[in-house]
Design a protein around this motif. Structure first.
Motif, PDB file in Angstrom:
ATOM      1  N   ARG A   1      -8.177 -31.998 -28.747  1.00 33.07           N
ATOM      2  CA  ARG A   1      -7.880 -30.739 -27.838  1.00 33.07           C
ATOM      3  C   ARG A   1      -7.354 -31.159 -26.591  1.00 33.07           C
ATOM      4  O   ARG A   1      -6.469 -30.460 -26.206  1.00 33.07           O
ATOM      5  N   LEU A   2      -7.848 -32.354 -25.872  1.00 33.07           N
ATOM      6  CA  LEU A   2      -7.301 -32.596 -24.661  1.00 33.07           C
ATOM      7  C   LEU A   2      -5.770 -33.158 -24.992  1.00 33.07           C
ATOM      8  O   LEU A   2      -4.895 -32.598 -24.067  1.00 33.07           O
ATOM      9  N   ALA A   3      -5.357 -33.790 -25.889  1.00 41.28           N
ATOM     10  CA  ALA A   3      -4.058 -34.174 -26.426  1.00 41.28           C
ATOM     11  C   ALA A   3      -3.112 -33.246 -26.585  1.00 41.28           C
ATOM     12  O   ALA A   3      -1.954 -33.101 -26.216  1.00 41.28           O
ATOM     13  N   GLN A   4      -3.784 -31.822 -27.385  1.00 44.29           N
ATOM     14  CA  GLN A   4      -2.998 -30.621 -27.355  1.00 44.29           C
ATOM     15  C   GLN A   4      -2.864 -29.986 -25.990  1.00 44.29           C
ATOM     16  O   GLN A   4      -2.304 -28.873 -26.120  1.00 44.29           O
ATOM     17  N   GLY A   5      -3.344 -30.252 -25.094  1.00 47.01           N
ATOM     18  CA  GLY A   5      -3.299 -29.465 -23.757  1.00 47.01           C
ATOM     19  C   GLY A   5      -4.096 -28.044 -23.939  1.00 47.01           C
ATOM     20  O   GLY A   5      -3.669 -27.148 -23.032  1.00 47.01           O
ATOM     21  N   ARG A   6      -5.340 -28.167 -24.686  1.00 46.44           N
ATOM     22  CA  ARG A   6      -5.915 -26.886 -24.994  1.00 46.44           C
ATOM     23  C   ARG A   6      -7.370 -27.089 -24.158  1.00 46.44           C
ATOM     24  O   ARG A   6      -8.225 -26.136 -24.567  1.00 46.44           O
ATOM     25  N   LEU A   7      -7.783 -27.948 -23.343  1.00 44.67           N
ATOM     26  CA  LEU A   7      -9.064 -28.265 -23.038  1.00 44.67           C
ATOM     27  C   LEU A   7      -8.869 -28.735 -21.650  1.00 44.67           C
ATOM     28  O   LEU A   7      -8.235 -29.672 -21.016  1.00 44.67           O
ATOM     29  N   ASP A   8      -9.650 -28.085 -20.490  1.00 40.06           N
ATOM     30  CA  ASP A   8      -9.728 -28.566 -19.137  1.00 40.06           C
ATOM     31  C   ASP A   8     -11.282 -29.197 -18.695  1.00 40.06           C
ATOM     32  O   ASP A   8     -11.311 -29.769 -17.854  1.00 40.06           O
ATOM     33  N   ALA A   9     -12.186 -28.459 -19.532  1.00 39.17           N
ATOM     34  CA  ALA A   9     -13.688 -28.678 -19.079  1.00 39.17           C
ATOM     35  C   ALA A   9     -14.494 -28.588 -20.197  1.00 39.17           C
ATOM     36  O   ALA A   9     -14.055 -27.876 -21.129  1.00 39.17           O
ATOM     37  N   PHE A  10     -15.426 -29.325 -20.277  1.00 37.06           N
ATOM     38  CA  PHE A  10     -16.625 -29.327 -21.171  1.00 37.06           C
ATOM     39  C   PHE A  10     -18.025 -29.471 -20.806  1.00 37.06           C
ATOM     40  O   PHE A  10     -18.251 -30.262 -19.882  1.00 37.06           O
ATOM     41  N   ASP A  11     -18.732 -28.370 -21.522  1.00 40.71           N
ATOM     42  CA  ASP A  11     -20.215 -28.467 -21.294  1.00 40.71           C
ATOM     43  C   ASP A  11     -20.856 -28.686 -22.647  1.00 40.71           C
ATOM     44  O   ASP A  11     -20.316 -28.404 -23.491  1.00 40.71           O
ATOM     45  N   VAL A  12     -22.181 -28.838 -22.501  1.00 44.74           N
ATOM     46  CA  VAL A  12     -22.855 -28.909 -23.545  1.00 44.74           C
ATOM     47  C   VAL A  12     -24.210 -28.168 -22.983  1.00 44.74           C
ATOM     48  O   VAL A  12     -24.756 -28.034 -22.129  1.00 44.74           O
ATOM     49  N   LEU A  13     -24.735 -27.206 -24.229  1.00 45.75           N
ATOM     50  CA  LEU A  13     -25.890 -26.451 -24.041  1.00 45.75           C
ATOM     51  C   LEU A  13     -27.129 -26.882 -24.882  1.00 45.75           C
ATOM     52  O   LEU A  13     -26.655 -27.130 -26.304  1.00 45.75           O
TER      53      LEU A  13
END
Length: 285
Positions: free
Chosen positions: A152-164
């Protein structure tokens, strides 16, 4: 009367078998929770080594080149739900928190039971996976999560990631814990120390170390969630066992009462029969 006694005894037998199953499930959950806690020690040591390396490399990277968290990010969240049933409201609490705080985020979900409940609510994650049956499988699942995030990073679709994840506590309801894992924030590390010897660009080295740190952080989160699910299941099974013990005591009391009534009825029949024999006229010689 004898038919009722047979019914009570049948219920008693079924309840004893259920007690055996509940006890076994409780024992398995306890063993899994203990295994997860033991694995956490190794993961903490590994994560600490990576953190120290990241802190050293961060000192070599110009501040302007360190990823920042400014602006509204395109966020993804990994929801760690229950893999199996009999874990109380474990998955429901996770889904409620995600609906409240991550309504617009890309949802990744681990846990088969949680996935089924999410679909019942009309929620379809962009990525999902079962949780491992044993703590030894946590590292492989963390690898798959990292691969999904990298795509998703390579596709430019993600800037931040959290976990619950769920944090089990001995008293009170399950606590839902949020961890921000990406982008890397220098404020989370004690930057400094001796400059490491390196033969590659510091920024590339930081990227590799960041991926290793993310993997370690995911392993830590997965193990905590694995332990929390099994500790919650232990608590559920303990509550079920108390209920079963109460029902067994009640059924045993009923069994004794019914048996006593049956014996009393048989005695009365014998006494009545003997009395009838005594009252009957003697046969003529």
């Amino acid at each position: 009367m004898s038919e009722r006694l047979a019914d009570v005894e049948s219920r008693l037998q079924g309840m004893r078998e259920l007690s055996t199953v509940v006890s076994a499930m409780r024992g398995v959950a306890a063993a899994h929770a203990q295994q997860a806690r033991g694995a956490l020690d190794a993961v903490h040591g590994y994560a600490r080594s990576i953190e120290q390396a990241v802190a050293q490399v961060l000192a070599l990277v110009p501040p302007s080149r360190v990823p920042a968290r400014d602006g509204p990010p395109r966020r993804a969240v990994l929801l760690l739900c229950a893999e199996q049933g009999f874990a109380g409201a474990f998955s429901e609490r996770m889904l409620d928190r995600a609906a409240r705080d991550y309504a617009d985020a890309q949802l990744l979900l681990a846990g088969s039971r949680g996935l089924a409940l999410a679909r019942e609510r009309g929620i379809e994650p962009v990525w999902s996976s079962p949780l491992p049956a044993h703590p030894q499988g946590v590292s492989q699942l963390a690898d798959r999560v990292v691969e999904a995030l990298a795509a998703r990073l390579a596709q430019g679709r993600l800037d931040a990631f959290d976990v619950l994840l769920g944090a089990w506590q001995a008293s009170g309801p399950l606590r839902v814990e949020r961890r921000a894992l990406f982008p890397l924030d220098a404020r989370d590390f004690e930057v400094g120390g001796d400059s490491p010897l390196h033969q590659v660009d510091a920024t590339l080295l930081l990227q590799d170390l960041s991926a290793a740190w993310l993997h370690a952080a995911l392993c830590d989160a997965l193990l905590h969630a694995f332990a929390a699910e099994n500790l919650t299941r232990m608590q559920t099974m303990a509550s079920a066992q108390r209920r079963i013990d109460g029902l067994l005591a009640s059924l045993q009391a009923t069994q004794h009462q019914v048996r006593q009534q049956e014996i009393t009825a048989e005695i009365l029949e014998l006494v009545a029969g003997e009395a009838a024999n005594c009252d009957a006229p003697a046969a003529a010689p």
